[in-house]
Design a protein around this motif. Sequence first.
Motif, PDB file in Angstrom:
ATOM      1  N   UNK A  42     -33.562 -23.929 -20.810  1.00 54.20           N
ATOM      2  CA  UNK A  42     -33.682 -24.288 -19.392  1.00 54.20           C
ATOM      3  C   UNK A  42     -32.659 -23.556 -18.515  1.00 54.20           C
ATOM      4  N   UNK A  43     -31.762 -22.802 -19.132  1.00 55.01           N
ATOM      5  CA  UNK A  43     -30.735 -22.120 -18.352  1.00 55.01           C
ATOM      6  C   UNK A  43     -31.321 -21.093 -17.393  1.00 55.01           C
ATOM      7  N   UNK A  44     -30.609 -20.927 -16.276  1.00 53.46           N
ATOM      8  CA  UNK A  44     -30.906 -19.812 -15.376  1.00 53.46           C
ATOM      9  C   UNK A  44     -29.959 -18.667 -15.710  1.00 53.46           C
ATOM     10  N   UNK A  45     -30.190 -17.551 -14.996  1.00 52.58           N
ATOM     11  CA  UNK A  45     -29.425 -16.339 -15.297  1.00 52.58           C
ATOM     12  C   UNK A  45     -27.913 -16.573 -15.237  1.00 52.58           C
ATOM     13  N   UNK A  46     -27.460 -17.250 -14.190  1.00 53.07           N
ATOM     14  CA  UNK A  46     -26.011 -17.463 -14.023  1.00 53.07           C
ATOM     15  C   UNK A  46     -25.436 -18.221 -15.205  1.00 53.07           C
ATOM     16  N   UNK A  47     -26.203 -19.186 -15.689  1.00 55.59           N
ATOM     17  CA  UNK A  47     -25.711 -19.998 -16.800  1.00 55.59           C
ATOM     18  C   UNK A  47     -25.693 -19.192 -18.096  1.00 55.59           C
ATOM     19  N   UNK A  48     -26.693 -18.341 -18.276  1.00 59.23           N
ATOM     20  CA  UNK A  48     -26.712 -17.484 -19.469  1.00 59.23           C
ATOM     21  C   UNK A  48     -25.492 -16.566 -19.459  1.00 59.23           C
ATOM     22  N   UNK A  49     -25.238 -15.954 -18.306  1.00 58.07           N
ATOM     23  CA  UNK A  49     -24.128 -15.002 -18.232  1.00 58.07           C
ATOM     24  C   UNK A  49     -22.796 -15.733 -18.417  1.00 58.07           C
ATOM     25  N   UNK A  50     -22.637 -16.879 -17.808  1.00 58.06           N
ATOM     26  CA  UNK A  50     -21.399 -17.656 -17.985  1.00 58.06           C
ATOM     27  C   UNK A  50     -21.177 -17.961 -19.461  1.00 58.06           C
ATOM     28  N   UNK A  51     -22.237 -18.405 -20.118  1.00 59.16           N
ATOM     29  CA  UNK A  51     -22.116 -18.778 -21.529  1.00 59.16           C
ATOM     30  C   UNK A  51     -21.858 -17.546 -22.394  1.00 59.16           C
ATOM     31  N   UNK A  52     -22.507 -16.448 -22.044  1.00 57.81           N
ATOM     32  CA  UNK A  52     -22.304 -15.204 -22.801  1.00 57.81           C
ATOM     33  C   UNK A  52     -20.842 -14.749 -22.678  1.00 57.81           C
ATOM     34  N   UNK A  53     -20.312 -14.770 -21.468  1.00 59.06           N
ATOM     35  CA  UNK A  53     -18.929 -14.329 -21.273  1.00 59.06           C
ATOM     36  C   UNK A  53     -17.953 -15.282 -21.964  1.00 59.06           C
ATOM     37  N   UNK A  54     -18.274 -16.558 -21.942  1.00 62.41           N
ATOM     38  CA  UNK A  54     -17.395 -17.522 -22.620  1.00 62.41           C
ATOM     39  C   UNK A  54     -17.360 -17.233 -24.118  1.00 62.41           C
ATOM     40  N   UNK A  55     -18.530 -16.936 -24.688  1.00 57.99           N
ATOM     41  CA  UNK A  55     -18.573 -16.594 -26.116  1.00 57.99           C
ATOM     42  C   UNK A  55     -17.831 -15.299 -26.396  1.00 57.99           C
ATOM     43  N   UNK A  56     -17.992 -14.338 -25.520  1.00 57.47           N
ATOM     44  CA  UNK A  56     -17.315 -13.052 -25.696  1.00 57.47           C
ATOM     45  C   UNK A  56     -15.806 -13.210 -25.614  1.00 57.47           C
ATOM     46  N   UNK A  57     -15.360 -14.176 -24.839  1.00 61.40           N
ATOM     47  CA  UNK A  57     -13.918 -14.322 -24.628  1.00 61.40           C
ATOM     48  C   UNK A  57     -13.208 -14.755 -25.903  1.00 61.40           C
TER      49      UNK A  57
END
Lengths: 186, 405
Positions: A92-107
């Motif tokens: 159900x995520x939108x783009x902003x949420x996907x990117x936030x989660x992706x960056x959090x994982x990358x961090x």
Amino acid sequence: MRRVAALLGGVLLAAPAGCTYSYRTIEPGTHDLGRYAITTPVAWSEWLARPTVWTVHGEGLEYVLHLNGVADGQKMFMELGRRETGHRFLASWRASEVVDAFLAGMSRRRMNAGRVVKLAPASFGPWQGFGFEVEFESPMGMPMRGTGRAAIIDDELHLFFYAGAREHYYEKHLPAFEAILASIAT
Amino acid sequence: MAWSLPLLLAGCVSQPVDDAQQRHRPAHDTDEAGLWQMLEREEYKLHTSTAVIRDEALQDYLESVLCRVAPAYCGDIRLYVLRGPHFDAAMAPNGMLLLFSGLLVRLENEAQVAAILGHEVGHYAKRHSLEQWRRLRVRLAAMETASTVMSAGADLAIAVGTAARGSATAGRVLRNAARAQMALHYSFVLATFVEQLAYSREQEREADEYGVSQMVAAGYNPGAAAAVWDHLVQVEVLTEPRPPRFLRSHPLPEDRKQRALSQAAKNRATVPQTGRDYRDRFLAHMAPFRDSWLRVARQGLDPDLQALLMARQRQIGAPEGLVSFHEASMYRVRNGKGDAARAMEALSRAVRSDGCPAEAFRDYGFALWDDMRTAEARRAFEDYLAAAPGAGDRAMVASYVAELQ
């Protein structure tokens, strides 16, 4: 001291040994990735993990990450020999949420001080998706740039992310990455 | 080197050494000089590391606290503030002091910073790391010798055992002997570390006592040290896996809290002033960094520790808009039962409170959209675009507004 360190490190790491890194070569040409195929103009070394990693000169300088269909509720990252990390993807995520989660994982392993400089709708092959650009620093402190393209297809996350050292390497393989994005086809 | 640096930075005891003198620098032909050289190489990396937070006002402020709580060593210690999620600080024997943002974001007043700095300077003043390094070096050399002998013995036994397959009993006995030797070897390694850590507890106590006495002398409220350990108790309860008591490198925070309380009471009896906390000026200096440090901390912490961090922010008195925004982000990522409603409530609170980051409006829009409240969602996205005109995701959010119209 170095011998002592080596000995101690060897002793402590002996038990969980058994995990080995496995690379293979991705030759230039078309590759079937399941739901879609891509064509790469250059060869990459591939490391199978979640995301899959492709690199030419080494991950410290440039790399492509590919999330090939993360299912709803599945964690987005799983490094080899480590437990799953990062956020659990929600369809159900939108783009902003996907990117936030992706960056959090990358961090956790690859990214310091990640900052989204652009996020906009974009196509992912025949699907409607989004593109994003980020600036960050590698864990070693090297200034990096990254660009990604993603789409949620039938409740699964598909994402390509390319990153490279801001100086030289990002620009060097960006055309190859853009060619890969342009080649996404069913 | 990567694994050895924490050992060098930690504090453990070995043979006694004199307290550090002001402007101390070891003679070039000593083992201590070798240790300093290694650490200086590590410190040199900090000069270009992006993990270091370089802000003149913050640096000046923290150094002023350091010089106040440890005037004797003010000119000898170099303080670095690093980005990191955890409640952590470290002191190297060459005067390199590391303070992590995860620690600063959890403190509520200057006296608590002074407690941490006083404790770390205690390690420096007592030259704990040097003692630890010397002891570790001797023990590891002994361990290496023993390991070489045992490995050779094990190899020989396995070779003989394999050769003696004709005699099954002899082969089994010899192979078992080899396994026993290796088990002994691992036990030796563990024992070395356990003993190392046990000594460390003594040093930590010494540093605690030094820190509190320095706080009192500097006019800080010595009770602040107890408050720091009190928070550490809560952090440790949630930290998994929690090492067994005998394997802990630091004294139990419960013990430290009790000791700090009794020491504070004793000091109050002998020192005429009770000391001050300097809460407002500390929070003012931390304010510009709180949002970014909370983001760093949140991304590196498990959900339970994030929840504790948010509770701590309220206790400190951080702006409600900021705390509620981060709290909502935590719920949205955790996404457990009832978390969507909690996130909605927190975002609703955030956008009506002081200190709310612009992203709170965007995230509120998502929450409302999920709840099918499309008109309100559109307004929230418009509020976001108005609050963050230069946002990188402007095009994306504008597309949401268009979709919801």
